[in-house]
Write a protein that holds these residues in place. Sequence first.
Motif, PDB file in Angstrom:
ATOM      1  N   THR A 103     -66.429  61.894  87.068  1.00  0.00           N
ATOM      2  CA  THR A 103     -67.764  61.823  87.678  1.00  0.00           C
ATOM      3  C   THR A 103     -67.820  60.790  88.801  1.00  0.00           C
ATOM      4  O   THR A 103     -68.745  60.794  89.586  1.00  0.00           O
ATOM      5  CB  THR A 103     -68.839  61.439  86.637  1.00  0.00           C
ATOM      6  OG1 THR A 103     -68.534  60.127  86.126  1.00  0.00           O
ATOM      7  CG2 THR A 103     -68.905  62.411  85.486  1.00  0.00           C
TER       8      THR A 103
ATOM      9  N   MET B 259     -74.209  54.351  83.316  1.00  0.00           N
ATOM     10  CA  MET B 259     -73.189  55.217  83.918  1.00  0.00           C
ATOM     11  C   MET B 259     -72.089  55.549  82.915  1.00  0.00           C
ATOM     12  O   MET B 259     -71.597  56.671  82.863  1.00  0.00           O
ATOM     13  CB  MET B 259     -72.608  54.474  85.130  1.00  0.00           C
ATOM     14  CG  MET B 259     -71.813  55.321  86.079  1.00  0.00           C
ATOM     15  SD  MET B 259     -71.067  54.259  87.338  1.00  0.00           S
ATOM     16  CE  MET B 259     -72.448  53.870  88.362  1.00  0.00           C
ATOM     17  N   VAL B 260     -71.703  54.570  82.112  1.00  0.00           N
ATOM     18  CA  VAL B 260     -70.646  54.819  81.139  1.00  0.00           C
ATOM     19  C   VAL B 260     -71.212  55.147  79.755  1.00  0.00           C
ATOM     20  O   VAL B 260     -70.460  55.284  78.787  1.00  0.00           O
ATOM     21  CB  VAL B 260     -69.677  53.614  81.021  1.00  0.00           C
ATOM     22  CG1 VAL B 260     -69.000  53.342  82.345  1.00  0.00           C
ATOM     23  CG2 VAL B 260     -70.403  52.376  80.528  1.00  0.00           C
ATOM     24  N   GLY B 261     -72.544  55.276  79.688  1.00  0.00           N
ATOM     25  CA  GLY B 261     -73.167  55.684  78.427  1.00  0.00           C
ATOM     26  C   GLY B 261     -73.141  54.617  77.344  1.00  0.00           C
ATOM     27  O   GLY B 261     -73.039  54.927  76.157  1.00  0.00           O
ATOM     28  N   CYS B 262     -73.219  53.354  77.720  1.00  0.00           N
ATOM     29  CA  CYS B 262     -73.112  52.280  76.728  1.00  0.00           C
ATOM     30  C   CYS B 262     -74.286  51.323  76.762  1.00  0.00           C
ATOM     31  O   CYS B 262     -74.180  50.192  76.297  1.00  0.00           O
ATOM     32  CB  CYS B 262     -71.824  51.485  76.939  1.00  0.00           C
ATOM     33  SG  CYS B 262     -70.365  52.399  76.484  1.00  0.00           S
TER      34      CYS B 262
ATOM     35  N   ASN C 172     -63.466  62.651  81.432  1.00  0.00           N
ATOM     36  CA  ASN C 172     -64.694  63.227  81.979  1.00  0.00           C
ATOM     37  C   ASN C 172     -65.456  62.205  82.800  1.00  0.00           C
ATOM     38  O   ASN C 172     -65.981  62.503  83.870  1.00  0.00           O
ATOM     39  CB  ASN C 172     -65.590  63.742  80.849  1.00  0.00           C
ATOM     40  CG  ASN C 172     -64.952  64.933  80.146  1.00  0.00           C
ATOM     41  OD1 ASN C 172     -64.051  65.582  80.708  1.00  0.00           O
ATOM     42  ND2 ASN C 172     -65.385  65.207  78.923  1.00  0.00           N
ATOM     43  N   LEU C 173     -65.494  60.959  82.266  1.00  0.00           N
ATOM     44  CA  LEU C 173     -66.203  59.892  82.959  1.00  0.00           C
ATOM     45  C   LEU C 173     -65.567  59.627  84.325  1.00  0.00           C
ATOM     46  O   LEU C 173     -66.253  59.547  85.348  1.00  0.00           O
ATOM     47  CB  LEU C 173     -66.171  58.621  82.100  1.00  0.00           C
ATOM     48  CG  LEU C 173     -66.831  57.380  82.679  1.00  0.00           C
ATOM     49  CD1 LEU C 173     -68.339  57.587  82.765  1.00  0.00           C
ATOM     50  CD2 LEU C 173     -66.531  56.157  81.819  1.00  0.00           C
TER      51      LEU C 173
ATOM     52  N   GLN D 191     -63.308  61.763  76.693  1.00  0.00           N
ATOM     53  CA  GLN D 191     -64.555  61.247  77.274  1.00  0.00           C
ATOM     54  C   GLN D 191     -64.260  60.409  78.519  1.00  0.00           C
ATOM     55  O   GLN D 191     -64.978  60.483  79.507  1.00  0.00           O
ATOM     56  CB  GLN D 191     -65.322  60.406  76.246  1.00  0.00           C
ATOM     57  CG  GLN D 191     -66.063  61.264  75.235  1.00  0.00           C
ATOM     58  CD  GLN D 191     -66.551  60.467  74.038  1.00  0.00           C
ATOM     59  OE1 GLN D 191     -66.147  59.321  73.851  1.00  0.00           O
ATOM     60  NE2 GLN D 191     -67.406  61.082  73.240  1.00  0.00           N
ATOM     61  N   LEU D 192     -63.167  59.619  78.428  1.00  0.00           N
ATOM     62  CA  LEU D 192     -62.796  58.775  79.563  1.00  0.00           C
ATOM     63  C   LEU D 192     -62.460  59.645  80.773  1.00  0.00           C
ATOM     64  O   LEU D 192     -62.898  59.374  81.894  1.00  0.00           O
ATOM     65  CB  LEU D 192     -61.603  57.892  79.179  1.00  0.00           C
ATOM     66  CG  LEU D 192     -61.049  57.061  80.323  1.00  0.00           C
ATOM     67  CD1 LEU D 192     -61.925  55.847  80.571  1.00  0.00           C
ATOM     68  CD2 LEU D 192     -59.623  56.621  80.054  1.00  0.00           C
TER      69      LEU D 192
ATOM     70  N   SER E 242     -61.927  59.879  72.541  1.00  0.00           N
ATOM     71  CA  SER E 242     -62.307  58.851  73.502  1.00  0.00           C
ATOM     72  C   SER E 242     -61.571  59.066  74.818  1.00  0.00           C
ATOM     73  O   SER E 242     -62.113  58.823  75.893  1.00  0.00           O
ATOM     74  CB  SER E 242     -61.958  57.457  72.974  1.00  0.00           C
ATOM     75  OG  SER E 242     -62.397  57.303  71.664  1.00  0.00           O
TER      76      SER E 242
ATOM     77  N   SER F 213     -64.977  51.728  77.929  1.00  0.00           N
ATOM     78  CA  SER F 213     -66.126  52.106  78.755  1.00  0.00           C
ATOM     79  C   SER F 213     -66.835  50.880  79.293  1.00  0.00           C
ATOM     80  O   SER F 213     -67.218  50.835  80.463  1.00  0.00           O
ATOM     81  CB  SER F 213     -67.122  52.941  77.939  1.00  0.00           C
ATOM     82  OG  SER F 213     -66.483  54.088  77.440  1.00  0.00           O
TER      83      SER F 213
END
Lengths: 345, 266, 250
Positions: free
Chosen positions: C184, C126-129, C180-181, C177-178, C174, C147
């Motif tokens: 969602t 979900m957090v791309g990690c 955007n995350l 990106q946060l 970053s 993340s």
Amino acid sequence: MHMADALLSPAVGGTMWAGSLGVIVYCAKKLSGKMDEKMIPLMGVLGAFIFAGQMINFTIPGTGSSGHIGGGMLLAILLGPYAAFLVIASVLVVQALFFADGGLLALGANIWNLGIYPAFIGYPLIYRALVKKSSNTKAITIASIISVIISLQLGAFSVVLETKLSGITELPFSTFLIMMQPIHLAIGLIEGIVTAGIILYVRSLRPDIVDNLEVVKNTYSAGSLKKVLIIMSLLAIITGGAFSWFASTNPDGLEWSIEKIYGKPEVPERGNPVTENLSKIQEKTAILPDYTFPSKGEEQEKSPSWPAVDTGTTVSGIIGGIMVLALVIVFGMGIRIMNRNRAKT
Amino acid sequence: MRFDEEFFNLGYLDTLSYKDTFVHRLDPRIKIIVTLIFILFVISFNKYEISGLLPFLLFPVFLLTAGNIPLKAIFKKVLFISPFAIFIGIFNPIIDRQVLIAPFGIPVSGGWLSFFSIIIKFILTVSTALLLIAVTSFPGICEALSRMKMPKLFVIQLLFLYRYIFVLLDVALRMVRARDARAFGNKGKDIKTFIRLISVLLIKSIDRAERVYQAMLARGFNGEIKVLKKYKLGFTDLIFGISSVLLFYIFRNYNISNYFGEIIKR
Amino acid sequence: MSHHIVELKDAYFTYPDGTEGMRGISFKIFHGESVGIAGANGAGKTTLLMNLSGHLIPTKGEVSIGEITLCHKTRQEIRRKVGFVFQRTDDQLFMPTVYEDVAFGPVNLGLPENKVNERVKNALEMVGCYNLKDRPPHRLSEGQKRSVAIATVMAMKPDILIMDEPASNLDPRSRRQLINLLNTFEHTKIIASHDLDLILDVCERCIIIRDGKVFADGPSEKILLDESLLEENGLELPLTRQFYHLKRSS
């Protein structure tokens, strides 16, 4: 002062390992289930604090050289004996692995020398006895200095004992002692002052922290000290007794048992056991032979006093040693090249 | 500056330990046991032994090369030989002056032999200890300890310590830099300043422990922490273990250097 | 509007040393809402968040999450519903590897191993990690740490996500990106921050706290553009709006 692998015999190293391991297991058992859960992160972070704190140096007054804290007594005061011992042991494990401070076999000895004395003697018997709840600056300072000095003296004495029992150094026991103890008196004085300084300064800045720690500490350390001391002294007597028996019956300790299991050691042509023992006695008594470095003529008559010496073996040892080194290097380079080739493909 | 250097060295060794090579993949339990056996064999030699110790170099060299560890990562540390070993060892040549060997007619006293023996033992044991961590990540070692029945509380202590060493070193490093930026010569590095500095570090640490505890509670901490099991003892691990110990045994009982020498002389 | 999920009724909190962190705060937050909390340093934001997540318990008044009123008995239950992302990632990530850290919560929930693995995988993806799972936290960048910290909380499947200064120490990319995350997530979100642009981008509603009380409460678009109100609270217009203003006035 860290003990090193190279100065220890397997017997001494093994004994110290067993002793330290035993105390670790004992402390963990003592704590688990009983202590405040808060202690888990607190112990970890304080271990890291000691680790980081040891890297900050300061100028030792009057000398111009620099030193750093040990922190054993500080941990004991903050966390109580059991938790402090585990934290000290964990810091030494990390130092042995990442800095090779001492080494892995000496780790047992180091945990013992630097952990047992502050956690189970300096703090409970001296500091606690001198510092009461409402103690003033002076009492805390004096208690810290005395407890640190005594713990360090015991630690230094153990280093001397362990090294001497291992039989690697030629230093006579008394000389070694005279070299080690006074230095550690001075180190102890400074460490004691610093320890008291930290406790007092933290108390003045954040009294809540000191109070909280007292509460957390009391959840598990109440009342069982006498039992610990009895167990500790029993443990010391038993290990000490077993060890001295072991040492006296087999002067070379584990070496001897390895020989017994694996057969004759490195120099098979050493001759019969009688001459071997004789030479050992000779070696032990001749610690300070009146001998100056010889001219080439003299050396002929001296060398027969050591039966193991065989000039032929020695020369092949040197030539062979160089060859072995060369082979090891070739072996290493071979693997390197193999790795590189694999990485390319 | 010493602090920075130590810090970076620690980080460097730690980075290496996360590589992925044959030796990195071995079960940490096997690596710890083999390393300890290695050390025991090395220090079981008598105090005058030199040639018999040399073949043992094979093991650290194997870990170094097979683990793809740069030589300088280990070499620098070993060169920086523990002052204590030298300090104790250097008395041997002074006190023990009995000539024991005279290869090529050069007399060598027992003290020098035992001094060099200490140094070689030191190099072997120190390099192997450093290589152990360089080819095994610290969490791997903790997993091994926990599976070798070390008390869980102690293993968890090691894991937390490892986690926060890097964080607190960073904090301490910043504090020391701030001090040194304003300390000229040795002024400002006195005990009084030091006590204040380290007390502040201690307070920050205790506050951090409290926040960490809160974070643990936030995720349902109830006094239990699970230590992950990742490794499995496999065939390769056993082969590595058995062949290493066998080799040590041979090296211990047969002086390979002497055999080679004899062959050459013939 | 749907059923409310967070409610404070005249809640007070006084620290043992006498500092008053909250002095009568009341508000309601509804399902799926995202609310920004802003205010000067020391206004009481963190105290408020700690009281919402069961780390502190109000000394007077009431905090309830869903049906449950916060008290000593219910704090464990509340913690299960509320996912708290701490300001300092190094405090939040305490386990030796990313995987173990994310698994810490689900393991404590008593889930079986395969469920734990599934949750960890989902949360990290979900957090791309997910690719970072074997790394130790000290080998992550600050953005990655943030993340992962969010993933540790998401693995608990909380009803409400609470974040304290999520964008602190992040570089601009970053941070973006946060944001955007966060956009969602469909969770109820409560975000305390000085970064008003972030609040404007993520939250439709904003509450301004001052001296332990609610000073203003309304749509972000309205509150965060009220220059005099912001100035009174030691805050400034969001940067994007400052630029907008400049353009308009020139």
